[in-house]
Design an enzyme around this catalytic site. Structure first.
Site, PDB file in Angstrom:
ATOM      1  N   LYS A 174       0.857  -1.194   0.000  1.00  0.00           N
ATOM      2  CA  LYS A 174       0.000   0.000   0.000  1.00  0.00           C
ATOM      3  C   LYS A 174       0.892   1.242   0.000  1.00  0.00           C
ATOM      4  CE  LYS A 174      -2.135   3.390   2.278  1.00  0.00           C
ATOM      5  NZ  LYS A 174      -1.855   4.443   1.373  1.00  0.00           N
ATOM      6  N   GLU A 249       9.071   2.383  11.100  1.00  0.00           N
ATOM      7  CA  GLU A 249      10.107   3.425  11.036  1.00  0.00           C
ATOM      8  C   GLU A 249       9.388   4.748  10.932  1.00  0.00           C
ATOM      9  OE1 GLU A 249      13.236   3.169  11.486  1.00  0.00           O
ATOM     10  OE2 GLU A 249      13.491   1.015  11.345  1.00  0.00           O
ATOM     11  N   CYS A 283      13.771  11.442   6.460  1.00  0.00           N
ATOM     12  CA  CYS A 283      13.649  11.139   7.892  1.00  0.00           C
ATOM     13  C   CYS A 283      15.001  11.264   8.578  1.00  0.00           C
ATOM     14  CB  CYS A 283      13.074   9.749   8.082  1.00  0.00           C
ATOM     15  SG  CYS A 283      13.908   8.532   7.088  1.00  0.00           S
TER      16      CYS A 283
HETATM   17  P1  NAD Z   1       2.046   9.217   7.000  1.00  0.00           P
HETATM   18  O1  NAD Z   1       2.132   8.597   8.354  1.00  0.00           O
HETATM   19  O2  NAD Z   1       1.082  10.298   6.779  1.00  0.00           O
HETATM   20  O3  NAD Z   1       1.701   8.096   5.941  1.00  0.00           O
HETATM   21  C1  NAD Z   1       2.486   6.940   5.781  1.00  0.00           C
HETATM   22  C2  NAD Z   1       1.619   5.844   5.192  1.00  0.00           C
HETATM   23  O4  NAD Z   1       0.633   5.460   6.143  1.00  0.00           O
HETATM   24  C3  NAD Z   1       0.863   6.260   3.937  1.00  0.00           C
HETATM   25  O5  NAD Z   1       0.878   5.197   3.020  1.00  0.00           O
HETATM   26  C4  NAD Z   1      -0.534   6.508   4.466  1.00  0.00           C
HETATM   27  O6  NAD Z   1      -1.526   6.343   3.500  1.00  0.00           O
HETATM   28  C5  NAD Z   1      -0.633   5.433   5.535  1.00  0.00           C
HETATM   29  N1  NAD Z   1      -1.663   5.665   6.536  1.00  0.00           N
HETATM   30  C6  NAD Z   1      -2.247   6.838   6.902  1.00  0.00           C
HETATM   31  N2  NAD Z   1      -3.165   6.630   7.858  1.00  0.00           N
HETATM   32  C7  NAD Z   1      -3.160   5.309   8.132  1.00  0.00           C
HETATM   33  C8  NAD Z   1      -3.870   4.487   9.038  1.00  0.00           C
HETATM   34  N3  NAD Z   1      -4.787   4.996   9.856  1.00  0.00           N
HETATM   35  N4  NAD Z   1      -3.606   3.167   9.069  1.00  0.00           N
HETATM   36  C9  NAD Z   1      -2.673   2.635   8.268  1.00  0.00           C
HETATM   37  N5  NAD Z   1      -1.968   3.365   7.368  1.00  0.00           N
HETATM   38  C10 NAD Z   1      -2.207   4.685   7.304  1.00  0.00           C
HETATM   39  O7  NAD Z   1       3.529   9.660   6.634  1.00  0.00           O
HETATM   40  P2  NAD Z   1       4.007  10.459   5.305  1.00  0.00           P
HETATM   41  O8  NAD Z   1       3.558  11.877   5.453  1.00  0.00           O
HETATM   42  O9  NAD Z   1       3.630   9.715   4.073  1.00  0.00           O
HETATM   43  O10 NAD Z   1       5.591  10.366   5.427  1.00  0.00           O
HETATM   44  C11 NAD Z   1       6.352  11.294   6.109  1.00  0.00           C
HETATM   45  C12 NAD Z   1       6.809  10.707   7.424  1.00  0.00           C
HETATM   46  O11 NAD Z   1       7.504   9.494   7.198  1.00  0.00           O
HETATM   47  C13 NAD Z   1       7.790  11.592   8.164  1.00  0.00           C
HETATM   48  O12 NAD Z   1       7.437  11.653   9.525  1.00  0.00           O
HETATM   49  C14 NAD Z   1       9.124  10.870   8.014  1.00  0.00           C
HETATM   50  O13 NAD Z   1      10.048  11.120   9.024  1.00  0.00           O
HETATM   51  C15 NAD Z   1       8.690   9.464   7.988  1.00  0.00           C
HETATM   52  N6  NAD Z   1       9.715   8.618   7.373  1.00  0.00           N
HETATM   53  C16 NAD Z   1      10.446   7.798   8.181  1.00  0.00           C
HETATM   54  C17 NAD Z   1      11.441   7.004   7.652  1.00  0.00           C
HETATM   55  C18 NAD Z   1      12.238   6.104   8.535  1.00  0.00           C
HETATM   56  O14 NAD Z   1      12.752   5.126   8.033  1.00  0.00           O
HETATM   57  N7  NAD Z   1      12.339   6.361   9.832  1.00  0.00           N
HETATM   58  C19 NAD Z   1      11.700   7.032   6.284  1.00  0.00           C
HETATM   59  C20 NAD Z   1      10.936   7.884   5.483  1.00  0.00           C
HETATM   60  C21 NAD Z   1       9.941   8.663   6.039  1.00  0.00           C
END
Ligand code: NAD
Length: 480
Positions: A174, A249, A283
């Site tokens: 997803k 993560e 991140c």
């Molecule tokens: P997000 O949490 O908004 O979304 C991530 C994913 O989760 C998307 O596919 C989204 O559709 C899904 N999602 C949203 N609500 C959900 C729910 N209720 N249940 C299950 N899935 C759901 O994050 P984003 O804005 O896409 O990404 C940015 C964030 O990701 C930043 O905080 C960044 O630091 C983090 N990030 C972390 C790493 C790492 O490895 N630590 C790497 C890249 C990005």
């Protein structure tokens, strides 16, 4: 005539969703990259059923077949890196060089795990009972649901999908709503790699619909999530409540410490790259620059000089150093933190203005705060944009305390010529990854990746350590 919708891939067939969503270029909002299916709950249920059915046989598949599939996918990604890198930069907004690099990385990840198929380890030990032998083997976990963010549209999916398939799991993928283009292109490649139907499934759509359904389903044995802290924590709570294996993560507030004895050119380059490249949307970005007082003013001057030369522009233009912010929501968040920082009393020493370019996009000048204090919100909360702040400290001990003084612990860097301080920082940093004289962002594909504290939960991703999540251990006692 309307353009055909890019469909989901379920049980080996392409399928329309309940709806379709346009994919918009953040460098030029008049450029619609395509329309992408949005899965309905019924589509997700069918994908889960297909993955569960496929697992019955795929778990026993030959390692040669797995090697061949992963190797083919890796080869095609590497061969098409320019074209797919262009698609990535067009939909996500990182520069073309970064986009091509990310696709190459994804290809390398598939190649790495193709090799790992041939090296799945086990152990044979003597038993404490005479005549008995103990065999310890690794088996796949089952159906794995993968939920990914928008900021690495192809590398993060690759580093989840490749090890899952390598160790004999089946996959429900997803992707983030903002970047379906790379997800679909990767799926199209995987669909031709010789995998049986149902082994790999793409379900595009909303987090609240598709993501929630994957996390809730008892047929999904494990969830691998990368994204924000709030979503990640709710995924952990729901998945662990039903006994699923889970790995998440999340965010970072990564420090780059610069000591008086640092090479100033290395320090300024690490800060520029780590804080601002990829529009600060990594991140592992170093959003806190912790600088000892003897070098503070020279460091700020050197970084400002580099920032003056940075070109913010359309991601696909060759001269661009920093592309646009990913969308209007993220841009509003970045601008609001610029306001918060000013109100908290930090000095905006550079940038922070919205920029106009020849195409309508979400352009933001890289911003640098100075005179900021460790407890300010701009130094405690993840902004996820091209915004960094300098924190002035007395000495190494204070720098280390400030570096560790946040809820996050993903990546931490130090620039120093002192062996003693570099060693102490490596040992005492509360981060999963420590960088000495290199930027906090930018990692290899064959070694573990992950953090501590609120940044991560569960086993590490990437390299051989990925096996801990994607396999479960069986201990067998054998008597003749
Ligand atoms: P997000 O949490 O908004 O979304 C991530 C994913 O989760 C998307 O596919 C989204 O559709 C899904 N999602 C949203 N609500 C959900 C729910 N209720 N249940 C299950 N899935 C759901 O994050 P984003 O804005 O896409 O990404 C940015 C964030 O990701 C930043 O905080 C960044 O630091 C983090 N990030 C972390 C790493 C790492 O490895 N630590 C790497 C890249 C990005």
């Amino acid at each position: 005539m309307t353009e055909p919708v890019h469909r989901n891939f379920i049980g080996g067939s392409w399928r329309e969703g309940a709806d379709a969503r346009p994919n918009i270029n953040p460098s030029d909002t008049t450029d619609v990259i395509g329309r992408y299916a949005q899965a309905a709950t019924g589509d997700v249920a069918d994908a889960i059923a297909a993955a569960a059915k496929a697992f019955e046989t795929w778990q026993f598949s030959s390692i040669q077949d797995r090697f061949d599939a992963l190797d083919r996918i890796g080869t095609e990604l590497l061969a098409r890196r320019e074209e797919l890198g262009r698609l990535l930069s067009r939909e996500e907004g990182k520069t073309l060089k970064e986009g091509i690099g990310e696709v190459a990385r994804a290809g390398s990840v598939f190649k790495f795990f193709a090799g790992e198929c041939l090296r799945i380890p086990g152990e044979l030990l003597a038993s404490t009972r005479p005549g008995v032998t103990v065999e310890v083997t690794r088996e796949p976990v089952g159906v794995v649901g993968m939920i990914t963010p928008w900021n690495f549209p192809i590398a993060i999916p690759a580093w989840k999908i490749a090890p899952a398939l390598c160790y004999g799991n089946t996959v429900l993928f997803k992707p983030a709503e903002l970047v379906p283009g790379c997800a679909w292109a990767l799926t199209e490649i995987i669909s031709r790699a010789g995998l049986p139907p149902g082994v790999f499934n793409l379900v595009m759509g909303k987090g609240a619909v598709v993501g929630e359904a994957l996390v809730a389903s008892p047929a999904v044995s494990a969830i691998s999530f990368t994204g924000s802290v709030a979503t990640g924590q709710s995924v952990v709570a729901k998945a662990t409540a039903r006994g699923a294996k889970v790995q998440v993560e999340m965010g970072g507030k990564n420090p780059l410490v610069v000591l008086d004895d640092a090479d100033l050119e290395i320090a300024a380059n690490c800060a520029l790259n780590g804080a601002y490249f990829s529009t600060g949307q990594r991140c592992t970005a170093s959003s806190r620059l912790i600088v000892t007082q003897g070098v503070h003013d020279r460091f700020v001057a050197a970084l400002k000089q580099k920032l003056e030369a940075v070109k913010v522009g359309h991601a696909l233009e060759p001269a661009t150093d920093i592309g646009p912010v990913v969308d209007d929501k993220q841009l509003a968040q970045d601008l609001s933190y610029l306001d918060i920082g000013r109100k908290e009393g930090a000095k905006l020493a550079f940038g922070g203005r919205r920029l106009e370019r020849s195409t309508p996009g979400f352009y933001l000048e890289p911003a640098l705060f100075t005179d900021s204090a460790p407890g300010m919100r701009i130094n405690q909360e993840e902004i996820f944009g091209p915004v960094a702040s300098v924190i002035r400290v007395r000495d190494f001990d204070e720098a280390l305390a400030v570096a560790n003084g946040v809820p996050f612990g993903l990546s931490a860097g130090i620039v120093t010529t002192s062996l003693k301080h570099a060693a102490a920082f490596r040992r005492r940093s509360q981060a999963g990854m420590v960088m000495v004289n290199v930027p906090t962002a930018g990692v290899d594909y064959h070694v573990p990746f992950g953090g501590r504290k609120s940044s991560s939960y569960g086993p590490r991703e990437q390299g051989r350590y990925a096996m801990d999540f994607y396999t479960t251990v069986k201990t067998a006692y054998i008597a003749p």
